[in-house]
Enzyme design. Structure first.
Site, PDB file in Angstrom:
ATOM      1  N   LYS A  85      71.431  82.632  -1.453  1.00  0.00           N
ATOM      2  CA  LYS A  85      69.903  82.289  -1.707  1.00  0.00           C
ATOM      3  C   LYS A  85      69.271  81.816  -0.562  1.00  0.00           C
ATOM      4  O   LYS A  85      68.993  80.886   0.214  1.00  0.00           O
ATOM      5  CB  LYS A  85      69.131  81.297  -2.492  1.00  0.00           C
ATOM      6  CG  LYS A  85      69.432  82.249  -4.533  1.00  0.00           C
ATOM      7  CD  LYS A  85      68.135  81.406  -5.106  1.00  0.00           C
ATOM      8  CE  LYS A  85      68.486  81.863  -6.247  1.00  0.00           C
ATOM      9  NZ  LYS A  85      67.624  80.893  -6.616  1.00  0.00           N
TER      10      LYS A  85
HETATM   11  C1  E4P Z   1      66.161  81.621 -10.364  1.00  0.00           C
HETATM   12  O1  E4P Z   1      66.811  81.390  -9.366  1.00  0.00           O
HETATM   13  C2  E4P Z   1      65.052  80.433  -9.143  1.00  0.00           C
HETATM   14  O2  E4P Z   1      65.341  79.596  -8.360  1.00  0.00           O
HETATM   15  C3  E4P Z   1      64.208  79.257 -10.888  1.00  0.00           C
HETATM   16  O3  E4P Z   1      64.424  80.419 -11.657  1.00  0.00           O
HETATM   17  C4  E4P Z   1      63.456  79.293 -10.514  1.00  0.00           C
HETATM   18  O4  E4P Z   1      62.504  78.392 -11.454  1.00  0.00           O
HETATM   19  P1  E4P Z   1      61.080  77.691 -12.054  1.00  0.00           P
HETATM   20  O5  E4P Z   1      59.449  79.277 -11.214  1.00  0.00           O
HETATM   21  O6  E4P Z   1      60.809  77.406 -13.278  1.00  0.00           O
HETATM   22  O7  E4P Z   1      61.543  76.860 -10.531  1.00  0.00           O
END
Ligand code: E4P
Length: 228
Positions: A85
């Site tokens: 990521k």
């Molecule tokens: C997924 O890939 C994300 O990192 C995650 O859903 C982020 O969620 P949040 O906005 O609740 O932190």
């Protein structure tokens, strides 16, 4: 549409894997911390083994683009199903597209994360990201309409036949999952607590209870010899 689980909780992931509905895992440093995974390498390797050939997203932990590339290369060596990521920009607003493009050219699978606009999704796709993660909950936090961003991105990807896949993340309710599905997400990554809510319905429980009670009544009648 695929469903990923947005978690680093092994027990919960195993439980949902056994039910046959999980196509991959997404994590980020906050999720790892919340789920008690402090050693990213150990946690990521364990998750990758558990998921076999399904993708597991692991996020870089640096704000420096050069270090992101180095970290990503290390992560990619941990297992074949690691997806790295990379945020679309740094916390100072510096583009991470070069990082993404460098890694993709080295055949590292990249999940471009923290996307909050259609424009960011366009550029991440152009840079070659395998996945573009649109954070719908955070778009809504800012007063935006997340479904419009997801729908526009999907229409544009299809119109130009780009291979990038939309992951909708930042799910805050079960309704968010349905909205993402209808707006054209290829993948929705769902925190375990919402998977639990998605399957449940109080009237389904009552319906099943009624059938079980009537089945018991029928069995009782057989036992009492009341059936001809
Ligand atoms: C997924 O890939 C994300 O990192 C995650 O859903 C982020 O969620 P949040 O906005 O609740 O932190």
């Amino acid at each position: 549409m695929q469903i990923f689980i947005d978690s680093a909780n092994f027990k919960e992931i195993e439980q949902w894997l056994r039910q046959g509905v999980i196509d991959g895992v997404t994590t980020n440093p906050s999720i790892m911390l919340k789920d008690g995974v402090f050693d990213i390498e150990e946690g990521a390797r364990r998750l990758c083994k558990l998921l076999r050939d399904r993708p597991v997203s692991v996020e870089v932990t640096t704000n420096d683009p050069k270090e992101m590339v180095e970290q990503a290369r290390v992560f990619a060596d941990w297992a074949r199903n690691v997806v790295v990521k990379i945020p679309v920009i740094t916390e100072d607003g510096q583009s991470c597209l070069e990082v993404i493009n460098t890694l993709v050219r080295e055949e590292v699978a990249v999940n471009c994360t923290a996307i909050l606009s259609f424009n960011q999704a366009i550029l991440a796709t152009k840079a070659g990201a395998t996945y573009v993660s649109i954070f719908t909950g955070r778009i809504a936090d800012e007063g935006g309409d997340p479904s419009v961003v997801v729908r526009n991105t999907r229409q544009w990807l299809d119109a130009w036949a780009y291979p990038s896949r939309i992951i909708v993340g930042s799910i805050r309710s079960t309704m968010d999952v349905q909205n993402a599905a209808l707006a054209g997400a290829h993948i929705v990554t769902v925190p375990p607590q919402f998977l639990t809510k998605m399957i449940d319905h109080k009237y389904t429980r009552e319906t099943v209870r009624q059938f079980n009670q009537d089945a018991e009544k029928a069995m009782l009648q057989i036992r009492q010899g009341q059936v001809a």
